[in-house]
Design a protein around this motif. Structure first.
Motif, PDB file in Angstrom:
ATOM      1  N   TYR A  29       0.828  -1.203   0.000  1.00 35.93           N
ATOM      2  CA  TYR A  29       0.000   0.000   0.000  1.00 35.93           C
ATOM      3  C   TYR A  29       0.867   1.260   0.000  1.00 35.93           C
ATOM      4  N   ILE A  30       1.903   1.260   0.839  1.00 32.68           N
ATOM      5  CA  ILE A  30       2.792   2.428   0.891  1.00 32.68           C
ATOM      6  C   ILE A  30       3.495   2.624  -0.443  1.00 32.68           C
ATOM      7  N   ASP A  31       3.919   1.508  -1.044  1.00 30.82           N
ATOM      8  CA  ASP A  31       4.579   1.587  -2.347  1.00 30.82           C
ATOM      9  C   ASP A  31       3.632   2.173  -3.394  1.00 30.82           C
ATOM     10  N   GLN A  32       2.387   1.727  -3.381  1.00 29.29           N
ATOM     11  CA  GLN A  32       1.409   2.257  -4.330  1.00 29.29           C
ATOM     12  C   GLN A  32       1.133   3.744  -4.070  1.00 29.29           C
ATOM     13  N   TYR A  33       1.126   4.108  -2.807  1.00 25.88           N
ATOM     14  CA  TYR A  33       0.869   5.501  -2.460  1.00 25.88           C
ATOM     15  C   TYR A  33       1.961   6.415  -3.013  1.00 25.88           C
ATOM     16  N   PHE A  34       3.224   6.001  -2.854  1.00 22.69           N
ATOM     17  CA  PHE A  34       4.325   6.857  -3.287  1.00 22.69           C
ATOM     18  C   PHE A  34       4.465   6.907  -4.805  1.00 22.69           C
ATOM     19  N   HIS A  35       3.827   5.998  -5.510  1.00 23.39           N
ATOM     20  CA  HIS A  35       3.908   6.029  -6.971  1.00 23.39           C
ATOM     21  C   HIS A  35       2.633   6.568  -7.603  1.00 23.39           C
ATOM     22  N   GLN A  36       1.868   7.278  -6.805  1.00 20.20           N
ATOM     23  CA  GLN A  36       0.752   8.045  -7.344  1.00 20.20           C
ATOM     24  C   GLN A  36       1.262   9.389  -7.854  1.00 20.20           C
ATOM     25  N   PRO A  37       0.487  10.070  -8.676  1.00 20.04           N
ATOM     26  CA  PRO A  37       0.868  11.442  -9.087  1.00 20.04           C
ATOM     27  C   PRO A  37       1.024  12.341  -7.862  1.00 20.04           C
ATOM     28  N   HIS A  38       1.939  13.267  -7.923  1.00 16.35           N
ATOM     29  CA  HIS A  38       2.253  14.120  -6.779  1.00 16.35           C
ATOM     30  C   HIS A  38       1.050  14.915  -6.291  1.00 16.35           C
ATOM     31  N   GLU A  39       0.195  15.333  -7.221  1.00 10.69           N
ATOM     32  CA  GLU A  39      -0.935  16.161  -6.801  1.00 10.69           C
ATOM     33  C   GLU A  39      -1.964  15.382  -5.996  1.00 10.69           C
ATOM     34  N   MET A  40      -1.896  14.042  -6.041  1.00  8.84           N
ATOM     35  CA  MET A  40      -2.856  13.234  -5.303  1.00  8.84           C
ATOM     36  C   MET A  40      -2.343  12.827  -3.925  1.00  8.84           C
ATOM     37  N   ARG A  41      -1.113  13.156  -3.610  1.00  4.26           N
ATOM     38  CA  ARG A  41      -0.533  12.735  -2.342  1.00  4.26           C
ATOM     39  C   ARG A  41      -0.856  13.721  -1.222  1.00  4.26           C
ATOM     40  N   THR A  42      -0.996  13.150  -0.044  1.00  5.76           N
ATOM     41  CA  THR A  42      -1.116  13.940   1.174  1.00  5.76           C
ATOM     42  C   THR A  42       0.219  13.903   1.894  1.00  5.76           C
ATOM     43  N   GLN A  43       0.591  14.986   2.512  1.00  4.58           N
ATOM     44  CA  GLN A  43       1.836  15.029   3.260  1.00  4.58           C
ATOM     45  C   GLN A  43       1.671  14.235   4.559  1.00  4.58           C
ATOM     46  N   TRP A  44       2.373  13.109   4.598  1.00  2.00           N
ATOM     47  CA  TRP A  44       2.267  12.221   5.753  1.00  2.00           C
ATOM     48  C   TRP A  44       3.567  12.239   6.545  1.00  2.00           C
ATOM     49  N   HIS A  45       3.426  12.128   7.848  1.00  2.00           N
ATOM     50  CA  HIS A  45       4.578  11.828   8.691  1.00  2.00           C
ATOM     51  C   HIS A  45       4.864  10.333   8.540  1.00  2.00           C
ATOM     52  N   PRO A  46       6.127   9.902   8.403  1.00  2.00           N
ATOM     53  CA  PRO A  46       6.419   8.475   8.197  1.00  2.00           C
ATOM     54  C   PRO A  46       5.789   7.565   9.250  1.00  2.00           C
ATOM     55  N   ARG A  47       5.786   8.006  10.472  1.00  2.00           N
ATOM     56  CA  ARG A  47       5.214   7.192  11.545  1.00  2.00           C
ATOM     57  C   ARG A  47       3.712   7.023  11.355  1.00  2.00           C
ATOM     58  N   GLU A  48       3.026   8.088  10.977  1.00  2.00           N
ATOM     59  CA  GLU A  48       1.583   8.018  10.793  1.00  2.00           C
ATOM     60  C   GLU A  48       1.221   7.241   9.530  1.00  2.00           C
TER      61      GLU A  48
END
Length: 237
Positions: A29-48
């Motif tokens: 899931y994390i891998d899929q999240y980071f390979h989404q377009p940048h505009e679709m990402r939310t700024q996450w803290h690594p721990r969260e």
């Protein structure tokens, strides 16, 4: 920050006692999240991000799972139940609720993780490669992950990797040859022992049996019975 996050992950996983499948699914899931377009990402803290992904993955794969109140306890109440609810919902929205992982995707991702782990070990300070290293690094990966890795080594690193591979193969072949030679030597020694000790003993046993058989035949022969018969004396007046 990295050490604090690593300690948080280690303590949380130690408390939760999750399956390997849940961990790998959360990484997917994390891998899929980071390979989404940048505009679709939310700024996450690594721990969260870790906490949200592992909660979602465990709930998706497991029928009987921990409640968010339990996860709050596993984090030593660093996050409240409300916080975990919020992180879980935010992660689901960022993933667009696309949580299904096919068997092929799961298998390819496992191969990709294994490849990265062994590659990191090989490029490190290890002088030789194990048979497992060679097997993993020589396997074919999914084209998506091959494109993502983009392995580029400096000339010295490439030469070092080639030297490690050659040394490992030489050690394997040497071990195989040494095993064959030692096995052949043991077989030859055993054959010589049989020839020197066992075969003469067998021949002597056979000779004794032949002599005993001959004696028994002589005892039962007609000539022996005639020789054992006493002739009556004739008295002539």
């Amino acid at each position: 920050m990295f050490r604090e996050t690593a300690n948080f992950i280690r303590k949380t996983l130690c408390k939760a006692q999750l399956s390997c499948s849940s961990l790998i699914c959360s990484l997917w899931y994390i891998d899929q999240y980071f390979h989404q377009p940048h505009e679709m990402r939310t700024q996450w803290h690594p721990r969260e991000l870790f906490l949200a992904s592992i909660v979602v993955a465990d709930k998706y794969l497991t029928d009987i799972t921990w409640l968010n109140a339990d996860w709050s306890e596993w984090t030593h109440h660093l996050y409240s139940t409300r916080d975990i609810n919020r992180l879980e919902m935010q992660f689901l929205e960022d993933m667009d609720f696309k949580l299904h992982v096919t068997e092929t995707e799961y298998s390819n991702f496992c191969s990709y993780l294994e490849f990265r782990v062994h590659l990191r070990q090989v490029v490190g300070n290890r002088f030789t490669l194990s048979y497992r290293d060679i097997d993993v690094l020589s396997q074919s990966l999914c084209p998506v992950y091959c494109e993502r890795l983009k392995i580029t080594l400096r000339p010295f690193e490439a030469m070092l990797l080639f030297a490690k591979t050659a040394t490992s193969l030489l050690m394997v072949y040497t071990a195989v040859i040494a095993t064959l030679i030692s096995t052949g030597y043991v077989i030859i020694q055993h054959a010589e022992w049989i020839h020197v000790h066992l075969i003469p003993h067998i021949e002597r046993e056979r000779l004794v049996m032949l002599l005993l058989s001959g004696i028994d035949m002589m005892k039962d022969s007609p000539l022996r019975r005639m020789g054992d018969t006493k002739m009556p004396l004739s008295i002539h007046m």
